[in-house]
Design an enzyme around this catalytic site. Structure first.
Site, short mmCIF file in Angstrom:
data_model
loop_
_atom_site.label_atom_id
_atom_site.label_comp_id
_atom_site.label_asym_id
_atom_site.label_seq_id
_atom_site.Cartn_x
_atom_site.Cartn_y
_atom_site.Cartn_z
N LEU A 1 1.00 -1.10 0.01
CA LEU A 1 -0.02 -0.08 -0.01
C LEU A 1 0.96 1.29 0.03
O LEU A 1 0.34 2.33 -0.53
CB LEU A 1 -1.02 -0.11 1.24
CG LEU A 1 -1.90 -1.29 1.27
CD1 LEU A 1 -2.81 -0.86 2.52
CD2 LEU A 1 -2.75 -1.29 0.09
N ASN A 2 2.13 1.22 0.50
CA ASN A 2 3.02 2.32 0.56
C ASN A 2 3.39 2.93 -0.88
O ASN A 2 3.69 4.13 -1.13
CB ASN A 2 4.13 2.17 1.58
CG ASN A 2 5.09 1.42 0.77
OD1 ASN A 2 4.89 0.25 0.02
ND2 ASN A 2 6.48 1.58 1.23
N ASP B 1 8.01 -9.46 -11.57
CA ASP B 1 8.92 -9.64 -10.46
C ASP B 1 9.86 -10.99 -10.39
O ASP B 1 10.39 -11.13 -9.33
CB ASP B 1 8.24 -9.51 -9.23
CG ASP B 1 7.29 -10.48 -8.99
OD1 ASP B 1 6.94 -11.33 -9.73
OD2 ASP B 1 6.23 -10.04 -7.82
N ALA C 1 11.52 -16.31 -14.24
CA ALA C 1 10.77 -17.39 -15.09
C ALA C 1 9.57 -17.00 -15.95
O ALA C 1 9.47 -17.17 -17.08
CB ALA C 1 10.10 -18.42 -13.96
N CYS D 1 5.85 -10.59 0.35
CA CYS D 1 4.47 -11.43 0.36
C CYS D 1 4.85 -12.85 -0.24
O CYS D 1 4.32 -13.79 0.32
CB CYS D 1 3.50 -10.72 -0.15
SG CYS D 1 3.24 -10.32 -1.91
#
Length: 648
Positions: free
Chosen positions: A58-59, A118, A121, A174
């Site tokens: 969220l930042n 990110d 693969a 995460c």
């Protein structure tokens, strides 16, 4: 007189409005990019992302709010962007781009593909799909203050895989905590665990799911209720792993079951998380103890049986559970108060590295990955740098500028553009470089891709060929392998169940020997690779195979003095990763970036020998993965070369 629509020529504005574009990834760069696209006039956009929104996003991922935590990034990004332009036609997919549904025909629906990914693969896969569909791809990435944008066009520029790349360095937090998909994710988790138990406490390195956070709820109503409860009750304090361990007196059994059983079972309650992923398998210490007793007898029986018949039954299960039990025993011993190693030495201590190896491999097993050797794990472990919203915003803007060049028919005017941490000698933060032509030796975009692999055919299993070489090393998704033996023997089939019996057999069992050739096809990627096999009885320690011609991980130190190098360095430990050029050194932190009025090729952007600098090569993604066209100035030793982990 040129007719304008806003700030664009009418012809270009019409192209922008009419074209279909695909955005892969709706995270840090993806949020900024989607906003830029609709504000520029793009009307037909499809976005795909498998991830859900985490509080830590969220930042900087400004399309998301607290009420969205736990929901699909792609879907929420679509809804938020439509507030900027309600007339836009946006389609969102909460899915993996590597799903077979998104085949070559799917990619041919678009005039442009833009990566905001990110992990390597997925990047490799999108690169191959765009090559197969002959669609321009705009690749991008950020790491801290550094960033890059480049254009990939079949037959005109280097593809993403034309140059070898060092190990990926930065990963979403995460992913590390909840949904690891690669061994490096588990290694980072294990380093976090070590620091939580034996090092200095860091809230950003928590390893367990947080039951107080609303992102762990999947029912929308429940998510809202959790968020409301959190607001009413005030900030709920997290109980860190360190505090929990202290409260148990570092009880080994309780720690083991919490980390590898209870936390995993909690993740399994997030059922939607596992609809597109393989669910993890919890471990139980008591069950492993029982299994260890059974296996001790099994080993004796197998040894006797093998000596008498030359056949080893259930080899795959044996090779899996023996290291699993031994790792569990080591973990148990390491966290015991009476452990025989000095924790004050930190993670560089050999015994500490053994602990990280054990914990990482246990987690790899839980998430159905091939376990790694201590040597491999030591070379991949690392530190932390933050992801920065401003960097993402700058890079997203550059992506749109390159897209406008492509839609104007000026692909030749496209550039690889680098965002520096500090101004270069010409006082510029943004440095453009001419695109490099395709590499004749690329095993992806060459006219007839071919590689040579050195391995021991008497020790390499078919399963290792499939998982470690073809999938992990060469980035295939569903390979089919045929031996060129005159019979067309099928060694590996992507059809489920057809060749599973071959997995536990050695390559030599199928007549594969020195000089054998394997034809490998991945029909999803529309990709064919010829693999030449070189038999080698003894490889280096902890090395299972070698790709002949691969660039070494390290390069010689430049001849200039350390003092000269420091004078020109523009970064330190939080710099981006190194060049992927076959002519460039592989890994370093300090870099020199220069500009030229002539805009030279990114692979030939050299500096004077007096400066001791070399070149800069394409830097990759929010992961900080090194594909940046840049060059380092000094060379660290292997032991001092810290990796970088970004919490994104």
């Amino acid at each position: 007189m040129v007719q304008l629509v806003g700030s664009l020529r009418k012809e270009l504005a019409d192209s922008v409005s009419d074209c279909n574009v695909l955005v892969v990834g709706a995270g840090g760069i993806g949020c900024e990019l989607l906003k830029n696209l609709v504000l520029t006039g793009f009307k037909n956009i499809e976005v795909i992302d498998l991830d859900t929104i985490d509080v830590s996003n969220l930042n900087r991922q400004f399309l998301f709010q607290k009420k969205h935590v736990g929901k699909s990034k792609a879907q929420v990004a679509k809804e938020s962007v439509l507030q900027f332009c309600p007339t836009a036609n946006i389609k969102a997919y909460h899915d993996s781009i590597m799903n077979p549904d998104y085949n070559v025909e799917f990619f041919r629906n678009f005039m442009l593909v833009m990566n905001a990914l990110d992990n390597r693969a997925a990047r490799n896969h999108v690169n191959r799909m765009c090559l197969a569909a002959d669609i321009p791809l705009i690749e991008s990435g950020t790491a801290g203050y550094l960033g890059q944008v480049t254009v990939i066009k079949k037959g005109l520029t280097e593809c993403y895989e034309c140059q070898p790349k060092p190990t990926q360095k930065t990963f979403p937090g995460c992913t590390i905590r909840n949904t690891p998909s690669e061994p490096i994710h588990c290694i980072v988790w294990a380093k976090y665990l070590f620091n939580q138990l034996f090092g200095e406490e860091d809230a950003d390195q928590e390893v367990s799911p947080d039951t107080a956070d609303p992102e762990l709820s999947w029912n929308p109503a429940d998510t809202e209720a959790r968020a409301t409860a959190s607001d009413q009750d005030g900030d709920i304090k997290r109980v860190s792993t360190k505090d929990w361990a202290r409260s148990t007196g570092y009880d080994s059994v309780k720690l083991f079951n919490k980390l590898f059983k209870d936390d995993i079972q909690y993740l399994l309650t997030m059922d939607k998380l596992w609809k597109k992923r393989k669910a993890p398998l919890p471990l139980d210490w008591l069950e492993l103890q029982k299994l260890g007793t059974i296996l001790a007898l099994y080993i004796m029986l197998c040894n006797t049986h093998e000596q008498s018949s030359g056949f080893f039954p259930f080899r795959d299960k044996f090779e899996l559970y023996i290291p699993l039990c031994s790792l569990a025993v080591f973990f148990f011993h390491s966290v015991s108060p009476g452990g025989d190693w000095d924790r004050s030495e930190g993670p560089d201590d050999p015994a500490a590295m053994d602990f990280v190896t054990a914990a990482a491999n246990l987690r790899m097993h839980i998430f159905s990955m091939n376990m790694k050797s201590r040597f491999d794990i030591k070379s991949m472990a690392g530190n932390i740098i933050p992801a920065i919203a401003t960097t993402n915003a700058v890079i997203a803007g550059l992506i749109v500028l390159e897209a406008l060049k492509i839609l104007s028919g000026d692909v030749e005017q496209c550039r690889t553009i680098f965002l520096n941490k500090q101004p270069n000698p010409r006082k510029k933060l943004l440095v453009p470089c001419a695109l490099d032509p395709p590499s004749a030796n690329c095993y992806v975009c060459a006219s007839k891709p071919e590689v040579t692999v050195k391995l021991n055919v008497n020790k390499t299993l078919v399963l290792a060929l499939q998982d470690k070489i073809l999938k992990e090393k060469f980035g295939m998704v569903a390979p089919d392998v045929q031996i060129e033996d005159g019979k067309g023997t099928i060694l590996i089939s992507s059809e489920e169940g057809e060749t599973e019996a071959n997995n536990s057999k050695f390559l030599s069992d199928f007549g594969i020997r020195n000089g054998s050739r394997l034809q490998v096809d991945d029909f999803l990627q529309d990709y064919t690779l010829l693999v030449n096999v070189i038999h080698c009885e003894e490889l280096e320690k902890d090395v299972e195979f070698e790709v002949v011609g691969d660039a070494p991980d390290k390069a010689p130190t430049p001849p200039s003095s350390q003092e000269e190098q420091k004078n020109f360095a523009n970064g330190n430990k939080d710099s981006a990763e190194p060049s992927t050029s076959s002519n460039a050194p592989a890994e370093q932190d300090d870099v020199l970036i220069v500009d030229s009025d002539e805009e030279p090729s990114s692979s030939t952007m050299d500096v004077s020998t007096e400066s001791g600098g070399l070149k800069r090569k394409l830097h990759d993604a929010e992961t900080g993965e090194a594909s940046a066209k840049r060059q380092r100035l000094d060379q660290a030793t292997a032991d001092d070369d810290d990796d970088i982990i970004a919490l994104d």
